[in-house]
Design a protein around this motif. Structure first.
Motif, PDB file in Angstrom:
ATOM      1  N   ALA A 110       0.828  -1.206   0.000  1.00 51.65           N
ATOM      2  CA  ALA A 110       0.000   0.000   0.000  1.00 51.65           C
ATOM      3  C   ALA A 110       0.863   1.258   0.000  1.00 51.65           C
ATOM      4  O   ALA A 110       0.498   2.276  -0.596  1.00 51.65           O
ATOM      5  N   ILE A 111       2.003   1.181   0.656  1.00 50.54           N
ATOM      6  CA  ILE A 111       2.894   2.341   0.696  1.00 50.54           C
ATOM      7  C   ILE A 111       3.493   2.585  -0.682  1.00 50.54           C
ATOM      8  O   ILE A 111       3.530   3.718  -1.172  1.00 50.54           O
ATOM      9  N   ALA A 114       0.887   4.250  -2.772  1.00 51.31           N
ATOM     10  CA  ALA A 114       0.701   5.679  -2.518  1.00 51.31           C
ATOM     11  C   ALA A 114       1.811   6.494  -3.161  1.00 51.31           C
ATOM     12  O   ALA A 114       1.564   7.506  -3.824  1.00 51.31           O
ATOM     13  N   MET A 115       3.060   6.044  -2.983  1.00 50.75           N
ATOM     14  CA  MET A 115       4.174   6.767  -3.587  1.00 50.75           C
ATOM     15  C   MET A 115       4.096   6.679  -5.110  1.00 50.75           C
ATOM     16  O   MET A 115       4.412   7.638  -5.818  1.00 50.75           O
ATOM     17  N   ARG A 117       1.443   6.506  -6.998  1.00 49.75           N
ATOM     18  CA  ARG A 117       0.443   7.428  -7.545  1.00 49.75           C
ATOM     19  C   ARG A 117       1.017   8.835  -7.665  1.00 49.75           C
ATOM     20  O   ARG A 117       0.774   9.542  -8.645  1.00 49.75           O
ATOM     21  N   ALA A 118       1.783   9.239  -6.661  1.00 46.21           N
ATOM     22  CA  ALA A 118       2.378  10.578  -6.710  1.00 46.21           C
ATOM     23  C   ALA A 118       3.379  10.694  -7.853  1.00 46.21           C
ATOM     24  O   ALA A 118       3.386  11.685  -8.590  1.00 46.21           O
ATOM     25  N   GLU A 119       4.193   9.660  -8.002  1.00 52.69           N
ATOM     26  CA  GLU A 119       5.174   9.712  -9.088  1.00 52.69           C
ATOM     27  C   GLU A 119       4.488   9.688 -10.444  1.00 52.69           C
ATOM     28  O   GLU A 119       4.964  10.316 -11.400  1.00 52.69           O
ATOM     29  N   ALA A 121       1.624  11.049 -11.103  1.00 48.78           N
ATOM     30  CA  ALA A 121       1.153  12.417 -11.340  1.00 48.78           C
ATOM     31  C   ALA A 121       2.297  13.305 -11.814  1.00 48.78           C
ATOM     32  O   ALA A 121       2.118  14.146 -12.710  1.00 48.78           O
ATOM     33  N   TRP A 122       3.460  13.102 -11.231  1.00 44.67           N
ATOM     34  CA  TRP A 122       4.641  13.877 -11.625  1.00 44.67           C
ATOM     35  C   TRP A 122       4.993  13.607 -13.084  1.00 44.67           C
ATOM     36  O   TRP A 122       5.166  14.523 -13.875  1.00 44.67           O
ATOM     37  N   GLU A 125       2.495  15.062 -15.577  1.00 46.65           N
ATOM     38  CA  GLU A 125       2.655  16.505 -15.764  1.00 46.65           C
ATOM     39  C   GLU A 125       3.852  16.800 -16.661  1.00 46.65           C
ATOM     40  O   GLU A 125       3.788  17.679 -17.525  1.00 46.65           O
TER      41      GLU A 125
ATOM     42  N   LEU B   9       7.441   5.316   6.822  1.00 46.56           N
ATOM     43  CA  LEU B   9       6.020   5.080   6.566  1.00 46.56           C
ATOM     44  C   LEU B   9       5.571   3.762   7.206  1.00 46.56           C
ATOM     45  O   LEU B   9       4.537   3.708   7.883  1.00 46.56           O
ATOM     46  N   VAL B  74       1.004  11.664   3.721  1.00 43.25           N
ATOM     47  CA  VAL B  74       2.227  11.014   3.239  1.00 43.25           C
ATOM     48  C   VAL B  74       3.310  12.065   3.006  1.00 43.25           C
ATOM     49  O   VAL B  74       4.486  11.835   3.267  1.00 43.25           O
ATOM     50  N   VAL B  78       7.375  12.440   4.007  1.00 43.75           N
ATOM     51  CA  VAL B  78       8.417  12.638   2.994  1.00 43.75           C
ATOM     52  C   VAL B  78       9.215  13.895   3.296  1.00 43.75           C
ATOM     53  O   VAL B  78      10.448  13.891   3.242  1.00 43.75           O
ATOM     54  N   ALA B 121       2.379  18.921  -8.709  1.00 44.33           N
ATOM     55  CA  ALA B 121       1.439  17.811  -8.872  1.00 44.33           C
ATOM     56  C   ALA B 121       1.831  16.652  -7.959  1.00 44.33           C
ATOM     57  O   ALA B 121       0.969  16.011  -7.352  1.00 44.33           O
ATOM     58  N   TRP B 122       3.138  16.409  -7.876  1.00 45.10           N
ATOM     59  CA  TRP B 122       3.642  15.328  -7.027  1.00 45.10           C
ATOM     60  C   TRP B 122       3.289  15.600  -5.567  1.00 45.10           C
ATOM     61  O   TRP B 122       2.740  14.751  -4.862  1.00 45.10           O
ATOM     62  N   GLU B 125      -0.437  15.271  -4.777  1.00 45.76           N
ATOM     63  CA  GLU B 125      -0.869  13.874  -4.660  1.00 45.76           C
ATOM     64  C   GLU B 125      -0.449  13.288  -3.313  1.00 45.76           C
ATOM     65  O   GLU B 125      -1.217  12.572  -2.666  1.00 45.76           O
ATOM     66  N   LEU B 126       0.776  13.614  -2.890  1.00 44.48           N
ATOM     67  CA  LEU B 126       1.247  13.109  -1.600  1.00 44.48           C
ATOM     68  C   LEU B 126       0.445  13.722  -0.450  1.00 44.48           C
ATOM     69  O   LEU B 126       0.134  13.046   0.536  1.00 44.48           O
ATOM     70  N   GLN B 129      -3.152  12.248   0.347  1.00 44.85           N
ATOM     71  CA  GLN B 129      -3.298  10.930   0.950  1.00 44.85           C
ATOM     72  C   GLN B 129      -2.824  10.981   2.399  1.00 44.85           C
ATOM     73  O   GLN B 129      -1.673  11.302   2.664  1.00 44.85           O
ATOM     74  N   VAL B 134      -3.722   5.051   3.695  1.00 47.43           N
ATOM     75  CA  VAL B 134      -2.756   3.984   3.405  1.00 47.43           C
ATOM     76  C   VAL B 134      -3.015   2.790   4.316  1.00 47.43           C
ATOM     77  O   VAL B 134      -2.968   1.637   3.882  1.00 47.43           O
TER      78      VAL B 134
END
Lengths: 156, 156
Positions: A110-111, A114-115, A117-119, A121-122, A125, B9, B74, B78, B121-122, B125-126, B129, B134
């Motif tokens: 799950a971790i 989550a990470m 999904r953020a990457e 999005a990056w 973009e 995390l 999250v 980070v 964006a990154w 997203e972080l 959440q 998570v």
DNA sequence: GAATCACTACTCGGATAGGGTGTGTCCGAGTATACATGG
DNA sequence: CCATGTATACTCGGACACACCCTATCCGAGTAGTGATTC
């Protein structure tokens, strides 16, 4: 993040302003921003390997864009310099030690999700912006830049 | 990216499963995933400085969550480990060398802008959440995890 | 018997070494130009 | 005068050191518990 990304992006824009009909050497591109030429050369080589630039050796040699700016995304350049790996890499520590679940985990951590999904999005973009978009924005902010580049980097 | 982010995390989730009424030492948290305890301790210290965890020295000491999981994003973790700086830092090479525009640039570098949008964006997203999101996802994928944590890390 | 004090055991906290990746540099591979040479 | 071969100058390409940050570790600061000691 690797500093060469910034250099590579600036160099691509400069190459576009010079024009595709003539190649520019790494030394000239480096001198334009007072960068170490040998190291910039290294970064440009990475762009060549990625198919973003073409290069020719010898006199009249140098680098030029392999395709128009609107067919190069910012992410293409980032991947060429930084490599394709994600910044966050899951080492699966949940599967190590006494805390490990019995059997093999069938679902993604799950971790890591989550990470990831953020990457994503990056990357989305970065992939949504072409170098031509960046060029237009740059010319809007500094209208004299193209002329300066042509004058200082052009063969004239 | 720093490997400690993953450890932090996981440790936060484990602390939540153990419960806030008891503190867990860095040694126990490390042993749970076979991590070097002294180094994990260093990462947990960073979480304490960021206000995510609280710590007490001495016997019966250890770490515990400073607030519920649904109030920790999250991105909080980070930033606590990686620091607040952006991965891409604009060194303003456009203002160096003969290619510099006369006077001081009044607008942000277009390249820095493009990279900044991606990083934004990154971060969005972080920040969207929470660790509770998570946790829910983790429990859905591994329903037995909370029990294992309580059994192996709890003082019982 | 109860309170106090010193002692001990245990944990966090910051200061201290080692390794890996980014940073920077150097020399060899490859090519267009210029020139000398011969027809 | 023209063609050809050669030497040369110039540039990219990959191999070679250096530095910084992440990784890993160790010892001191701080605290709860325990037992002895004293009133």
């Amino acid at each position: 993040m690797n500093e060469g990304v910034e250099w590579a992006l600036h160099s691509c824009l400069n190459l576009a302003w010079v024009g595709e009909e003539q190649a520019v050497t790494a030394a000239r591109l480096a001198a334009y921003h007072e960068l170490p030429s040998a190291y910039l050369n290294k970064q440009l080589q990475a762009l060549v390997r990625a198919g973003i630039l073409t290069s020719v050796c010898g006199p009249k040699g140098g680098f030029r864009l392999a395709r128009p700016l609107d067919r190069i995304t910012v992410m293409d350049v980032v991947v060429a310099i930084e490599g394709p790996d994600d910044a966050f890499r899951c080492t699966e520590i949940r599967g190590k030690g006494p805390g490990a679940a019995p059997g093999k985990p069938d679902a993604e951590c799950a971790i890591a999700g989550a990470m990831g999904r953020a990457e994503l999005a990056w990357r989305r973009e970065l992939a949504a912006q072409t170098l031509d978009d960046v060029r237009i924005q740059a010319e809007r902010q500094a209208p004299t830049a193209p002329d300066r580049v042509r004058r200082l980097l052009g063969t004239g």
